[in-house]
Motif scaffolding. Structure first.
Motif, PDB file in Angstrom:
ATOM      1  N   THR A   1       0.900  -1.222  -0.425  1.00 44.35           N
ATOM      2  CA  THR A   1      -0.031   0.327  -0.030  1.00 44.35           C
ATOM      3  C   THR A   1       0.511   0.879  -0.256  1.00 44.35           C
ATOM      4  O   THR A   1       0.483   1.902  -0.675  1.00 44.35           O
TER       5      THR A   1
ATOM      6  N   SER B   1     -18.047   1.162  -0.109  1.00 42.07           N
ATOM      7  CA  SER B   1     -17.386   1.597   1.748  1.00 42.07           C
ATOM      8  C   SER B   1     -18.305   2.045   2.378  1.00 42.07           C
ATOM      9  O   SER B   1     -19.261   2.426   2.244  1.00 42.07           O
TER      10      SER B   1
ATOM     11  N   ALA C   1     -10.166   3.924   2.730  1.00 45.27           N
ATOM     12  CA  ALA C   1      -9.151   3.631   2.815  1.00 45.27           C
ATOM     13  C   ALA C   1      -9.700   2.732   3.678  1.00 45.27           C
ATOM     14  O   ALA C   1      -8.491   1.935   3.713  1.00 45.27           O
ATOM     15  N   GLU C   2     -10.228   2.762   4.703  1.00 42.62           N
ATOM     16  CA  GLU C   2     -10.021   1.859   5.896  1.00 42.62           C
ATOM     17  C   GLU C   2     -10.917   0.562   5.972  1.00 42.62           C
ATOM     18  O   GLU C   2     -10.730   0.390   6.208  1.00 42.62           O
TER      19      GLU C   2
ATOM     20  N   LEU D   1     -10.907  -0.783   2.775  1.00 42.06           N
ATOM     21  CA  LEU D   1     -10.257  -1.785   1.946  1.00 42.06           C
ATOM     22  C   LEU D   1      -9.364  -2.539   3.117  1.00 42.06           C
ATOM     23  O   LEU D   1      -8.355  -3.130   2.626  1.00 42.06           O
ATOM     24  N   ARG D   2      -8.345  -1.692   3.821  1.00 42.60           N
ATOM     25  CA  ARG D   2      -7.499  -1.744   4.523  1.00 42.60           C
ATOM     26  C   ARG D   2      -8.176  -3.083   5.470  1.00 42.60           C
ATOM     27  O   ARG D   2      -7.604  -4.241   5.215  1.00 42.60           O
TER      28      ARG D   2
ATOM     29  N   ARG E   1      -8.663  -6.297   3.465  1.00 40.38           N
ATOM     30  CA  ARG E   1      -7.189  -6.498   2.859  1.00 40.38           C
ATOM     31  C   ARG E   1      -6.501  -7.301   3.746  1.00 40.38           C
ATOM     32  O   ARG E   1      -6.524  -8.764   3.333  1.00 40.38           O
TER      33      ARG E   1
ATOM     34  N   GLU F   1      -6.597   0.908  -2.044  1.00 36.39           N
ATOM     35  CA  GLU F   1      -6.297   1.378  -0.556  1.00 36.39           C
ATOM     36  C   GLU F   1      -5.715   2.608  -1.147  1.00 36.39           C
ATOM     37  O   GLU F   1      -5.788   3.867  -0.110  1.00 36.39           O
TER      38      GLU F   1
ATOM     39  N   ARG G   1      -5.912   7.079   0.547  1.00 36.23           N
ATOM     40  CA  ARG G   1      -5.094   7.312   1.369  1.00 36.23           C
ATOM     41  C   ARG G   1      -4.635   8.627   0.763  1.00 36.23           C
ATOM     42  O   ARG G   1      -4.661   9.698   1.623  1.00 36.23           O
TER      43      ARG G   1
END
Length: 411
Positions: A106, A174, A354-355, A357-358, A361, A393, A397
């Motif tokens: 990332t 999301s 972003a969170e 997707l984190r 993952r 992600e 970010r």
């Protein structure tokens, strides 16, 4: 090999059309390896990459101002050749071939994304390779037949696959307000926010219903919901698991006809392609009653990056979402307003994506580690999906891509 064969092959093989192996011709036209590194170094205004090179040397790229930091182990010089000729598609193919690795995927993508404007064409396909990728993307255009193929390639990978790493609600978009209360609560918060935008309608059309979590939320609030999708797998799941009052239809949005108090659509419009944005807005205007409200959630790319982005195809369009295109928000708004759809209460919440997707993952990696992925997905596919989640992600970010909710009100 399982009885089902290799799953996900349509995505893997489809992406190969976009960037052929860089052969002798590419070696003739590509700059020298040192020159490529020099160009990357010059383009990194923020952050840094530490490159461990095939000849045993180490080189710092960037490092002029604070930013994202990562290390890359370049195992074969061909990785730079792929990057120089085929951009993000070639860089993925180099990763797939084992020609480079990193301590933080990332962060590696974030360094490049954060400097995309100053890197210029360094990380984009060039010359005939650029034209070839653009042509391949055109073959994935979203006319009715193309939409069916493109949706099936991604969303019909199997409900068992997505269930292995999505949250129990099977919501593949999301979340809102990701924090200590966890992904499932944040996804519920997103559904509630979308529902609040349309008030208390009696009838609702959902365009692109996924596995049905949004439709079910609205039905539980008393609405009569018609939900459309082109994914056989998603519709089978929704019809079996969701509120029986919901009418789940396999239907193209262009064929939707009716009068509804409200319309919702969550991250469907990125599958359309620019030439079909007007038809989507026509669909909303045509099917929404006077005074009705539509709630959209969509993913955008910054306006100043859009035209360069559309000049060829990137990794996501080649390997993950055939025919996909992120939204140019200003143009999308103009199309809505030209059809009498007032644009209201726009919310941007890219850091939450972003969170999201984190977390996806991490859940995916846990499923891989504990062998919870269904049979048929080989190591090559696992590496593709890992790359995809980290790549997206990083974009959120940095802020080059964003996610929006907006309310459209029919005048």
């Amino acid at each position: 090999m399982t009885a089902q064969g290799v799953r996900g092959e349509q995505l893997l093989s489809g992406g190969e059309r976009f960037a052929p192996e860089p052969g002798f011709f590419a070696k003739l036209i590509a700059p020298g390896f040192t020159n490529i590194l020099d160009r990357i170094d010059a383009g990194l205004e923020r952050g840094s990459l530490i490159g461990h090179l095939p000849d045993g040397t180490t080189r710092m790229l960037g490092g002029r101002a604070p930013g994202f930091e990562a290390e890359v182990w370049l195992k074969d010089w061909r990785a730079l050749l792929r990057l120089a000729t085929n951009g993000t598609i070639g860089w993925y193919q180099a990763y797939e071939a084992g020609e480079w690795d990193t301590n933080d995927m990332t962060a590696t993508f974030a360094v490049m994304s954060d400097n995309v404007r100053t890197l210029g064409g360094t990380a984009r396909s060039s010359g005939p390779f650029r034209w070839a990728a653009a042509l391949a993307h055109r073959f994935n255009r979203n006319d009715k037949a193309g939409s069916q193929r493109n949706i099936a390639a991604h969303y019909d990978l199997g409900n068992d696959f997505y269930a292995a790493w999505l949250d129990p609600s099977m919501t593949y978009s999301s979340a809102l307000g990701c924090g200590e209360d966890g992904l499932e609560v944040a996804q519920q918060r997103k559904l509630e926010a979308m529902a609040e935008r349309i008030g208390e309608p009696k009838t609702v059309l959902e365009i692109g219903c996924g596995w049905g979590s949004m439709a079910e939320h609205l039905a539980q609030q008393g609405a009569k919901v018609a939900a459309i999708s082109l994914s056989e797998e998603q519709l089978a799941y929704a019809r079996q698991r969701r509120d029986s009052s919901i009418e789940f239809r396999k239907q193209d949005y262009r064929d939707a006809a009716g009068q509804f108090d409200a319309i919702v659509s969550v991250e469907m419009v990125e599958a359309l392609g620019r030439e079909y944005w007007p038809e989507f807005m026509d669909c909303v205007a045509r099917n929404l009653k006077s005074g009705g409200r539509a709630a959209l959630q969509y993913i955008s790319i910054e306006d100043d990056l859009f035209e360069t982005y559309t000049g060829t195809a990137d990794f996501i369009q080649a390997y993950i979402f055939p025919g996909g295109l992120l939204i140019k928000s200003s143009e999308f708004r103009q199309l809505a307003e030209a059809r009498g759809l007032g644009w209201q209460d726009e919310l941007r919440f890219g850091p939450d994506y972003a969170e999201t997707l984190r977390i996806w993952r991490e859940r995916f990696e846990d499923a891989v580690a504990h062998k919870r992925l269904p049979e048929g997905f080989d190591d090559r596919f696992v590496r593709l999906w890992r790359y995809y989640l980290a790549y997206c992600e990083a974009g959120f970010r940095v802020g080059n891509i964003d996610v929006h909710q907006v309310t459209l009100v029919k005048q």
